[in-house]
Enzyme design. Structure first.
Site, PDB file in Angstrom:
ATOM      1  N   GLU A 102       0.838  -1.380   0.019  1.00  0.00           N
ATOM      2  CA  GLU A 102       0.069   0.038  -0.009  1.00  0.00           C
ATOM      3  C   GLU A 102       0.910   1.194  -0.271  1.00  0.00           C
ATOM      4  O   GLU A 102       1.794   1.332   0.785  1.00  0.00           O
ATOM      5  CB  GLU A 102      -0.654  -0.013   1.172  1.00  0.00           C
ATOM      6  CG  GLU A 102      -1.868   1.324   1.558  1.00  0.00           C
ATOM      7  CD  GLU A 102      -2.564   1.787   0.201  1.00  0.00           C
ATOM      8  OE1 GLU A 102      -2.357   2.828  -0.259  1.00  0.00           O
ATOM      9  OE2 GLU A 102      -3.201   1.081  -0.022  1.00  0.00           O
ATOM     10  N   SER A 136      -7.374   8.667  -2.947  1.00  0.00           N
ATOM     11  CA  SER A 136      -6.825   8.605  -1.419  1.00  0.00           C
ATOM     12  C   SER A 136      -5.580   7.667  -1.281  1.00  0.00           C
ATOM     13  O   SER A 136      -5.320   6.925  -2.196  1.00  0.00           O
ATOM     14  CB  SER A 136      -7.782   7.925  -0.469  1.00  0.00           C
ATOM     15  OG  SER A 136      -9.019   8.839  -0.480  1.00  0.00           O
ATOM     16  N   THR A 180     -19.116   6.323   1.892  1.00  0.00           N
ATOM     17  CA  THR A 180     -20.533   6.503   2.353  1.00  0.00           C
ATOM     18  C   THR A 180     -20.955   5.123   2.641  1.00  0.00           C
ATOM     19  O   THR A 180     -22.337   5.040   3.212  1.00  0.00           O
ATOM     20  CB  THR A 180     -21.445   7.312   1.401  1.00  0.00           C
ATOM     21  OG1 THR A 180     -21.790   6.682   0.365  1.00  0.00           O
ATOM     22  CG2 THR A 180     -20.831   8.636   1.441  1.00  0.00           C
ATOM     23  N   VAL A 184       4.587   0.481  -5.495  1.00  0.00           N
ATOM     24  CA  VAL A 184       4.770  -0.736  -6.475  1.00  0.00           C
ATOM     25  C   VAL A 184       4.996   0.154  -7.478  1.00  0.00           C
ATOM     26  O   VAL A 184       3.948   0.952  -8.109  1.00  0.00           O
ATOM     27  CB  VAL A 184       3.891  -1.427  -6.687  1.00  0.00           C
ATOM     28  CG1 VAL A 184       3.994  -2.539  -7.824  1.00  0.00           C
ATOM     29  CG2 VAL A 184       3.452  -2.552  -5.606  1.00  0.00           C
ATOM     30  N   HIS A 217     -16.618   8.261  -8.505  1.00  0.00           N
ATOM     31  CA  HIS A 217     -16.953   6.630  -8.792  1.00  0.00           C
ATOM     32  C   HIS A 217     -16.482   6.564 -10.332  1.00  0.00           C
ATOM     33  O   HIS A 217     -17.124   6.306 -11.420  1.00  0.00           O
ATOM     34  CB  HIS A 217     -18.325   6.393  -8.911  1.00  0.00           C
ATOM     35  CG  HIS A 217     -19.042   6.579  -7.697  1.00  0.00           C
ATOM     36  ND1 HIS A 217     -20.551   6.921  -7.540  1.00  0.00           N
ATOM     37  CD2 HIS A 217     -18.522   6.610  -6.289  1.00  0.00           C
ATOM     38  CE1 HIS A 217     -21.061   6.774  -6.123  1.00  0.00           C
ATOM     39  NE2 HIS A 217     -19.672   6.699  -5.476  1.00  0.00           N
TER      40      HIS A 217
END
Length: 525
Positions: free
Chosen positions: A51, A131, A142, A247, A456
């Site tokens: 991460e 993020s 949400t 990565v 989205h």
């Protein structure tokens, strides 16, 4: 897996393995789904998740709204905001800006694409944001998990419903968490009276399926990637999670993924980790970025980029009286409280948008100083439209410039078509109709957010039934032409959707994880 101290930022593990069975890039809900299913189905398989962002809290991947302390929550959000975090005094409320007409809406816990988000003469994605943290956007979302319907569904997946059910299990989806919220039944009745007459039974107004958990003490908390990882992954001695690990390349040899090259962002050192399978679950912008940087460039990579145009409005319920005081949690805390009813207006082909109707804790628009509404009576209306899919809507990458992580810079090409503008106009009209049915609108006109504001993003690593040049991966999410390389996240969704995409993405990740588990098991025989 032993968690780190989120206060000091020490990583859960600074041990970079030389070899694993499966390397997973990204720790959001989809990366976590791969780790979970593999932990369940392939005991003994060595799994490592890398991460780029830091660990925020324990358990790893927890939703920031479950962090009660204001300062700790704000610190977690700032640490999620990539190379250039927002100022310390930035509001931590994710509803901040709900009624803001700013051309580039900034939400706590995310960071905007700094450059390349619009090309001359195009609409671009002014709201394009990401993020960077353990748990990905799943630490900030949400929690809405509606199932896709009508043309949102992926027709070439005969087991889609079973996969969606498994996704609901991993996300701990609950459709009835707020059935007793003040006025929720009345909100749904009024919505149904206004909209249900022409709808099929499974597309009528109902409670929103939410990824939430009701705790033993009665509190309701949000599901983050921690819930998807689950106890089985956390207890797996063969699973490791390495935060602050970028990565930079998927290694491919003779048409097969053989590992990853990873940069330790704490020390700058680089490591090569061999793997039998690689899963890239970095999000719909950074997953194609990593594939491109690795020389994996199928024709559809980065193309068919789509967002969900979003229109919002707010209304005060009329003629509902007052909620019982015992139904209302008086604490000013970020957790879900009993008045947090969320209703759902499903997408249909006849009305190609999806409604998320939220009873808010406070008004998203300014009220008079002495106007204190009854909790649950301020309702936010969020309508999401399905995008008109175009191959030309895409994210390209620049070999000569780099982003804040040193990866190829992104260049977004994006246009709203006449069909898109018609859908947005229809959504605005429906939102106003719904507002009048519910009560008294707060404001004169609905607000349509700039492209990208929905967060989205989809389509950039889209799935296809066959390798015909219009998709990046097949029905199991394995990249065409590269054995052992899988993609995950919203970018894999091939259809134009208006519903919140996380459940669908996790469902597709389940199919991919099962395919890897099957392959590993067969290779061991």
């Amino acid at each position: 897996m032993t968690p780190a101290d989120p206060q000091t930022g020490d990583s859960m593990s600074r041990t970079f393995p030389d070899r694993v069975d499966v390397a997973i890039v990204g720790s959001g809900p989809c990366g976590a789904a791969y780790a979970r299913v593999l932990s369940e189905q392939c005991p003994g398989a060595r799994i490592a998740t890398f991460e780029v962002g830091p660990l925020l809290a324990d358990p790893p991947g927890v939703h920031v709204k479950n962090i009660v302390d204001d300062e700790e929550r704000a610190r977690a959000q700032r640490r999620s905001e990539g190379p250039q975090p927002l100022a310390d005094d930035t509001p931590t409320d994710t509803m901040e800006g709900y009624a803001d007409a700013a051309p580039r809406l900034v939400r706590p816990g995310t960071f905007l694409l700094p450059t390349g988000w619009q090309q001359p003469g195009e609409d671009g994605l002014p709201g394009a944001a990401m993020s960077a943290n353990v748990g990905g956007m799943g630490a900030h979302w949400t929690g809405a998990c509606p199932r896709p319907g009508d043309s949102e569904r992926i027709g070439f997946l005969p087991d889609l419903d079973e996969l969606l059910a498994e996704g609901e299990r991993l996300l701990a989806v609950d459709t009835h968490a707020f059935d007793d919220a003040p006025f929720a039944a009345e909100v749904r009745k009024r919505l149904g009276d206004a909209l249900d007459a022409t709808r099929a039974e499974d597309r009528r107004v109902g409670p929103m399926p939410l990824a939430v958990q009701r705790q033993a003490d009665g509190r309701v908390t949000w599901s983050g990637a921690d819930v998807v990882f689950g106890d089985v992954t956390r207890a797996n001695p063969d699973f490791s999670l390495v935060p602050e690990a970028l990565v930079t390349e998927v290694l491919v040899t003779e048409g097969r993924a053989t590992g990853v090259r990873v940069r330790d962002l704490q020390t700058g050192e680089e490591h090569v980790v061999s793997a039998r399978a690689v899963v890239v679950a970095a999000d719909a912008l950074r997953t194609p970025q990593l594939l491109w940087a690795s020389g994996v460039r199928p024709p559809a990579l980065g193309r068919y980029l789509n967002d969900q145009p979003q229109t919002v409005f707010a209304v005060r319920l009329r003629d509902v009286g007052h909620a019982r005081t015992e139904d209302v949690d008086p604490r000013d805390e970020p957790e879900i409280v009993p008045q947090s009813g969320v209703s759902w207006v499903p997408f249909t082909d006849a009305e190609p948008f999806h409604g998320q109707v939220m009873q808010l804790d406070a008004s998203p628009v300014p009220l008079a100083a002495d106007d204190v509404p009854t909790p649950g009576t301020i309702v936010g209306l969020g309508w999401f439209c399905a995008k008109d899919l175009q191959e030309s809507d895409r994210v390209d990458f620049d070999a000569t410039e780099v982003d804040g992580y040193g990866m190829p810079a992104m260049r977004v090409h994006y246009r709203l078509t006449e069909r898109d503008h018609a859908s947005i106009a229809a959504a605005r009209e429906t939102v106003q109709q719904v507002a009048r049915a519910l009560g008294d609108p707060l404001g004169d006109e609905p607000l349509t957010f700039p492209p990208g504001a929905s967060l989205h993003y989809q389509g950039t690593t889209r799935m296809g039934a066959t390798d015909d040049g219009t998709s990046v991966c097949g029905p199991t999410s394995q990249v065409w032409g590269v054995d052992g390389l899988y993609v995950a996240g919203n970018g894999v969704i091939p259809t134009a959707t208006a519903c919140n995409p996380t459940l669908t993405s996790v469902a597709l990740a389940v199919a991919g994880a099962r395919d890897i588990a099957r392959t590993l098991t067969e290779e061991e025989k």
